[in-house]
Design a protein around this motif. Structure first.
Motif, short mmCIF file in Angstrom:
data_model
loop_
_atom_site.label_atom_id
_atom_site.label_comp_id
_atom_site.label_asym_id
_atom_site.label_seq_id
_atom_site.Cartn_x
_atom_site.Cartn_y
_atom_site.Cartn_z
N HIS A 22 0.86 -1.20 0.00
CA HIS A 22 0.00 0.00 0.00
C HIS A 22 0.89 1.24 0.00
N HIS A 48 -5.97 0.36 5.82
CA HIS A 48 -5.59 1.39 6.82
C HIS A 48 -6.59 1.54 7.97
N HIS A 92 1.66 5.04 -2.40
CA HIS A 92 1.23 5.96 -3.47
C HIS A 92 2.49 6.63 -4.00
N ASP A 112 1.15 2.85 3.73
CA ASP A 112 0.30 3.91 3.15
C ASP A 112 1.15 5.16 2.87
N LYS A 123 -8.72 -0.94 -5.61
CA LYS A 123 -9.23 -0.24 -4.43
C LYS A 123 -10.44 0.59 -4.81
ZN ZN Z 1 -3.23 4.83 0.74
#
Ligand code: ZN
Ligand code: DUC
Ligand code: ZN
Length: 482
Positions: free
Chosen positions: A70, A251, A72, A327, A163
């Motif tokens: 996970h 998360h 970005h 994340d 997602k």
């Molecule tokens: Zn995320």
């Protein structure tokens, strides 16, 4: 003691042997040498000889390279906002943090064909990676064409997870869209990940608090309380039950959402739970920093309080959580295109959501979890590598140390002590939310498919060695009734 390389003469049975270390997998901890040939683990045993190169790992842990499922990277983030990391800096930071594979998100903008989104995202990654990468999709526009043709075609091509969001006006799906999208997952064997926060409830609270003049970063947390996450978690799990598909709740920040997962599992529902370092190490009070410093900690769901940190530890210790991911969603702080953009420096609604963390995830869990006796080494390996590979269709090629698996290996010095300083990290943000936290244990040498990429803390591998990984279907995506 550092790791010593010794070239051998003549032809070699192994390209590389990692000797004298303590190997850990999700199941075992044992003393063994690891023999590597052509990028793959070909032998595990004592006294392996005949290698072109030997790394002495005495006193070290030899672990599967971390998989962060996970993150970005280089993600379009709205008008005037630029994500701090591209694939070069993001995967370099991941590598130094002990990872050999990362799974970032390829976002479909509304109205965009999935193929266009994927082509653009591949162009950003190609030739720029220090780790292997594989993409999840984000479905923001579940049109008939997307659910009928584009998504099934993408799944067949190895994009086997996606997602969906229950928050953010530009991304959220309503319940009917969630059901239809989950149904496509069921038909294709893809795995659905859900961001669980109730957008309408957040909107109500944002209107109320901004109407009272609250524009400071802390209000981000106030307007996204536990109840909006708990309700959405319950709804996502319920909708997945209607369709009869497994679901990943990403998360998770608090005990009430954990209870939803536990209750659903008790009914036999296959739910994968993910949590992240920010819910162990940060609290909503961090969003109250002076001079708008709280913007550094704005992420969604927001960090909670000390009691919720304890709940999240309980979830890690007892198995509510399968996945510990970063994340990583990096924006520079002191930057017109980051947290302090012209609107964001006056109003929390314009502060981009997300914090960096791909390089600190493993050290935090190793130090706070393993070294403090909360979890054992196999559980650490499971939560940071093996379960990610199993959940997202990469196992057993990735995520373990076994004959036949890719030689993705992190050699850890368990005794190294340091204090997290952003100045020593390798991302392209300008701060770490974990600045000043002392950690014990450090990934000092990183090996990706048999190639030494970081040796004793120094980068020796090349950008572009990281490859794209199409993925198979995951066993964990199978409907429970099949
Ligand atoms: Zn995320
Ligand atoms: N969700 C994420 O998964 N990452 C950052 C922001 C968000 O809302
Ligand atoms: Zn999210």
């Amino acid at each position: 003691m550092g790791c010593i390389a010794r070239p051998a003469k003549g032809s070699s049975m192994y390209d590389l042997v990692i000797a004298n270390g303590t190997v850990a997998t999700a199941a075992d901890v044992y003393r063994a040498d690891v023999g590597i040939k052509d990028g793959v683990i070909v032998a595990l045993g004592r006294g392996l000889t005949g290698a072109a190169e030997t790394i002495d790992a005495a006193g070290r842990y030899v672990l599967p390279g971390g998989i962060d499922s996970h993150v970005h990277i280089a993600q379009p983030s709205g008008e005037g906002i630029v994500m701090a990391d591209d694939f070069e800096s993001g995967t370099r930071s991941a590598l130094f943090g002990g990872n050999t594979t990362v799974l970032p998100f390829c976002i479909q903008e509304k109205g965009e064909a999935l193929r266009t989104a994927l082509t653009d995202y591949h162009a950003k990654a190609a030739g720029n990676c220090y780790t292997d990468v594989s993409f999840h999709l984000v479905i923001s526009d579940p049109s008939e064409a997307v659910l009928g043709q584009e998504l099934p075609a993408a799944v067949a091509d190895g994009y086997t997870s996606f997602k969906i969001f229950m928050t953010y006006e530009a991304l959220r799906l309503n319940d009917a869209e969630i059901l239809a999208t989950m149904d496509t997952a069921r038909r294709t064997g893809a795995l659905v990940m859900v961001h669980c926060e109730n957008e309408d409830a957040i909107r109500f609270l944002v209107d109320k608090f901004t109407g009272e003049g609250h524009l400071e970063p802390r209000t981000h947390a106030t307007t996204r309380p536990v109840v909006v996450e708990r309700e959405a978690t319950h709804r996502a799990i319920s909708l997945a039950e209607v369709v009869d598909v497994p679901v990943v709740i990403v998360h998770v920040s608090n005990g009430a959402a954990m209870e939803e997962i536990a209750r659903a599992r008790a009914r036999g529902r296959p739910i994968v739970g993910e949590t992240c370092p920010q819910y162990l190490m940060l609290t909503e009070d961090d969003l109250s920093g002076m001079d708008w410093e709280g913007a550094k900690f704005v992420c969604s769901p927001p960090p909670r309080d000390k009691a919720e940190q304890t709940n999240i530890w309980r979830g890690i210790e007892t198995g509510i959580f399968d996945l510990f991911s970063s994340d990583h969603c990096p924006f520079r702080y002191d930057d017109d295109r980051g947290k302090l953009n012209p609107k964001g420096r006056n109003d929390f609604r314009h502060i981009p959501n997300g914090i960096p963390g791909v390089e600190t995830r493993l050290s935090i869990l190793f130090s706070e979890g393993v070294m403090k006796g909360r979890i054992d080494l196999p559980r650490f390996v499971a939560m940071t590598a093996t379960n990610h590979a199993k959940t997202y269709g990469l196992y057993p090629r990735k995520g373990t140390i076994a004959v036949g698996s890719d030689a993705d290996i992190a050699i850890w010095d368990p005794d190294a002590e340091r204090v997290i300083r952003h100045a020593e990290l390798h991302d392209a943000a300008d701060y770490s939310p974990y600045e000043g936290i002392a950690v014990r244990g450090r990934p000092e040498t990183m090996i990706l498919r048999g190639k030494v990429m970081v040796r004793d803390g120094a980068l020796v591998g090349e950008k572009g060695y990281g490859a794209y990984l199409p993925r198979g279907l995951s066993d964990r995506a199978k409907p429970p009734t099949e």
